[in-house]
Design a protein around this motif. Structure first.
Motif, short mmCIF file in Angstrom:
data_model
loop_
_atom_site.label_atom_id
_atom_site.label_comp_id
_atom_site.label_asym_id
_atom_site.label_seq_id
_atom_site.Cartn_x
_atom_site.Cartn_y
_atom_site.Cartn_z
N SER A 194 -85.97 -45.20 -60.76
CA SER A 194 -85.75 -43.91 -60.11
C SER A 194 -85.27 -42.87 -61.12
CB SER A 194 -84.76 -44.06 -58.96
OG SER A 194 -83.50 -44.43 -59.44
N ARG A 195 -84.45 -43.28 -62.11
CA ARG A 195 -84.03 -42.34 -63.15
C ARG A 195 -85.22 -41.89 -63.97
NH1 ARG A 195 -79.51 -45.86 -63.84
NH2 ARG A 195 -80.61 -46.85 -65.59
N ALA A 244 -81.48 -54.23 -58.05
CA ALA A 244 -80.87 -52.91 -57.93
C ALA A 244 -80.87 -52.20 -59.28
CB ALA A 244 -79.45 -53.04 -57.40
N ASP A 294 -84.44 -51.00 -59.91
CA ASP A 294 -84.75 -49.87 -59.05
C ASP A 294 -84.07 -48.60 -59.53
OD1 ASP A 294 -86.37 -51.41 -57.45
OD2 ASP A 294 -84.82 -51.82 -55.94
N ALA A 295 -82.82 -48.71 -59.97
CA ALA A 295 -82.09 -47.54 -60.46
C ALA A 295 -82.74 -47.00 -61.73
CB ALA A 295 -80.63 -47.91 -60.72
#
Length: 57
Positions: free
Chosen positions: A45-46, A38, A41-42
């Protein structure tokens, strides 16, 4: 006896390398795998959002 002193360093290095690989393999997955995935992934995406927000010439 020279052959023993010549062979010991490669065997010691091989043993440490095998221990390192085993440690890395054992640390993959487990209870923290979902949390680590997670977080990655964060971060991705940022980075993608910041790249898309930049105006292109």
């Amino acid at each position: 006896m020279d052959y023993v002193s010549a062979l010991v360093p490669p065997f010691v290095m091989a043993a440490f390398f095998i221990a390192l690989v085993v440690t890395i393999v054992k640390s993959q997955g487990g209870a923290n795998k979902a949390k680590e995935d997670a977080a990655v992934d964060a971060a991705l995406s940022r980075a993608e959002a910041a790249q898309q927000a930049q105006p292109r010439p």
